[in-house]
Write an enzyme that holds these catalytic residues in place. Structure first.
Site, PDB file in Angstrom:
ATOM      1  CB  VAL A   1      -0.944   0.015   1.211  1.00  0.00           C
ATOM      2  CG1 VAL A   1      -1.735   1.313   1.259  1.00  0.00           C
ATOM      3  CG2 VAL A   1      -1.901  -1.175   1.132  1.00  0.00           C
TER       4      VAL A   1
ATOM      5  CG  ASP B   1       6.099  -5.607   8.783  1.00  0.00           C
ATOM      6  OD1 ASP B   1       5.862  -4.578   8.127  1.00  0.00           O
ATOM      7  OD2 ASP B   1       6.823  -6.531   8.360  1.00  0.00           O
ATOM      8  CG  ASN B   2       6.128  -0.724   7.723  1.00  0.00           C
ATOM      9  OD1 ASN B   2       5.867   0.420   7.354  1.00  0.00           O
ATOM     10  ND2 ASN B   2       5.678  -1.795   7.084  1.00  0.00           N
ATOM     11  CG  PHE B   3       5.342   2.559  13.688  1.00  0.00           C
ATOM     12  CD1 PHE B   3       4.092   2.819  14.220  1.00  0.00           C
ATOM     13  CD2 PHE B   3       6.123   1.587  14.276  1.00  0.00           C
ATOM     14  CE1 PHE B   3       3.647   2.145  15.322  1.00  0.00           C
ATOM     15  CE2 PHE B   3       5.686   0.905  15.388  1.00  0.00           C
ATOM     16  CZ  PHE B   3       4.440   1.189  15.920  1.00  0.00           C
TER      17      PHE B   3
ATOM     18  CB  THR C   1       2.757   0.598   6.131  1.00  0.00           C
ATOM     19  OG1 THR C   1       3.930   0.296   5.374  1.00  0.00           O
ATOM     20  CG2 THR C   1       1.523   0.224   5.313  1.00  0.00           C
TER      21      THR C   1
ATOM     22  CB  CYS D   1       8.606 -10.135  14.447  1.00  0.00           C
ATOM     23  SG  CYS D   1       7.052  -9.509  15.046  1.00  0.00           S
TER      24      CYS D   1
ATOM     25  CB  CYS E   1      -3.116  15.734  16.021  1.00  0.00           C
ATOM     26  SG  CYS E   1      -2.722  14.311  14.981  1.00  0.00           S
TER      27      CYS E   1
END
Ligand SMILES: [Zn+2]
Length: 357
Positions: free
Chosen positions: A109, A129-131, A133, A203, A260
């Protein structure tokens, strides 16, 4: 609902929180899951068994033997055949529940395709599994007003939080605010699982217990079930953190940040694509390259490479070969994963030599 479905979901219909109306809503609902690894397979398994009507699954990777310890939809043969996770999950979930419409898509994505891949879904589920994305998903969700459920697990702990744009804190409120409104003794674990890029324990570096995945994915699935069954008022408004090794569970209130970047100032930097490199780290000891978006004919590529490289294999979804000590996996959209290095320069030169040539 026909009598067959009524019987199939009877134990869930009996649960007062859902009832027949909740089950009907669930059967008509749709969601999109981004990332189909440990969390993704677990949450997809639960939701499809629960009767979710439609699920799109997007994943960029293929099944490997080291996945089988925790990625509950996959089997030894999927790893042997290097099936893309999205395809292996789609096949398994179809066998699990004939009622569900499952569509697996083998892709990253990215800022360019986020709208095409995610629009039209009522809920986005985080299985990534990652920030980088996750912040892209957060930007897309907040900008388009689609709820999403963040989840992450590593080592023996995990966190999850339901994000309702303009109602709850968003992921940028949590990650990009210095105090983050998180002030309990679970803060260390939550912060470790929610650390910004560059400081992430993953992981691939510190490992993960399948039990930690099971707990967090179950909390995420329960939240998704409530939302998709039309029980929005029952959603949890707190970040849930747990450590299955220490036996510690906490829920933490996360305040909205009035300044924000994403949900207040509506500055969607990740969606604007400024921070999405064409080369990214992809787990331990591998690099992903997605330099140009051109379709590759894998059969033709195989014929060209066969005399030059070792162990060329291909299936309908990918082509793989070895150039010791490296292993290259090529997808039809031109994407490549180079295993055996963490050096983008080496990956780029291998890509240029074997694929761009
Ligand atoms: Zn926010």
């Amino acid at each position: 609902m026909d009598p067959r479905q009524y019987e199939k979901y009877s134990r869930q219909i009996l649960f007062a929180g859902l009832g027949e109306a909740g089950q009907e809503s669930l059967l008509r609902a749709n969601a999109v899951l981004v990332g189909c690894g440990a969390l993704g397979t677990t949450v997809a398994n639960l939701l499809v068994r629960a009767g979710l009507g439609r699920l799109r699954i997007i994943d960029r990777y293929f099944v490997e033997p080291s996945n089988l310890q925790r990625q509950t939809l996959f089997e030894e043969t999927d790893a042997r055949d290097a099936l893309p996770k999205a395809i292996a999950a789609e096949r398994r979930l179809r066998a699990i529940n004939f009622d569900a419409a499952i569509a697996g898509i083998v892709s990253d994505v990215t800022p360019e395709n986020a709208e095409d891949l995610l629009a039209g879904h009522s809920l986005i589920l985080d299985g990534t599994d990652n920030f980088a994305t996750r912040l892209l998903l957060n930007d897309y969700a907040v900008s388009s007003g689609i709820p999403w459920i963040y989840a992450a697990a590593v080592s023996s702990y995990g966190v999850t939080m339901t994000i309702l744009p303009q109602e709850t804190a968003c992921l940028a409120c949590l990650l990009e605010t210095s105090s983050a409104g998180v002030e309990t003794d679970a803060a260390m674990d939550a912060a470790a699982a929610a650390a910004p890029a560059g400081f992430e324990a993953t992981c691939d570096t510190v490992g993960v217990l399948n039990a930690a995945i099971g707990v967090i994915a179950s909390v995420q699935a329960a939240e998704a079930t409530k939302f998709l069954a039309g029980k929005r008022e029952t959603l949890n408004d707190r970040l849930v953190a747990c450590d299955v090794w220490k036996g510690r569970f906490q829920s933490i209130r996360v305040a909205r940040n009035p300044d924000c970047r994403a949900c207040a100032r509506r500055n969607f930097t990740y969606l604007a694509g400024k921070s999405q490199p064409h080369i990214s780290m992809c787990g331990r000891d591998s690099v992903q390259i997605h330099e140009h978006r051109r379709r590759l004919d894998l059969g033709e590529l195989r014929a060209r490479l066969a005399p030059a490289v070792a162990e060329v294999r291909h299936n309908d979804f990918l082509l793989r070969f070895r150039v010791p000590p490296y292993e290259m996996t090529i997808f039809p959209d031109g994407r490549a994963i180079i295993k055996g290095t963490q050096d983008p320069a080496i990956a780029r030169s291998l890509y240029a030599r074997y694929i761009s040539a």
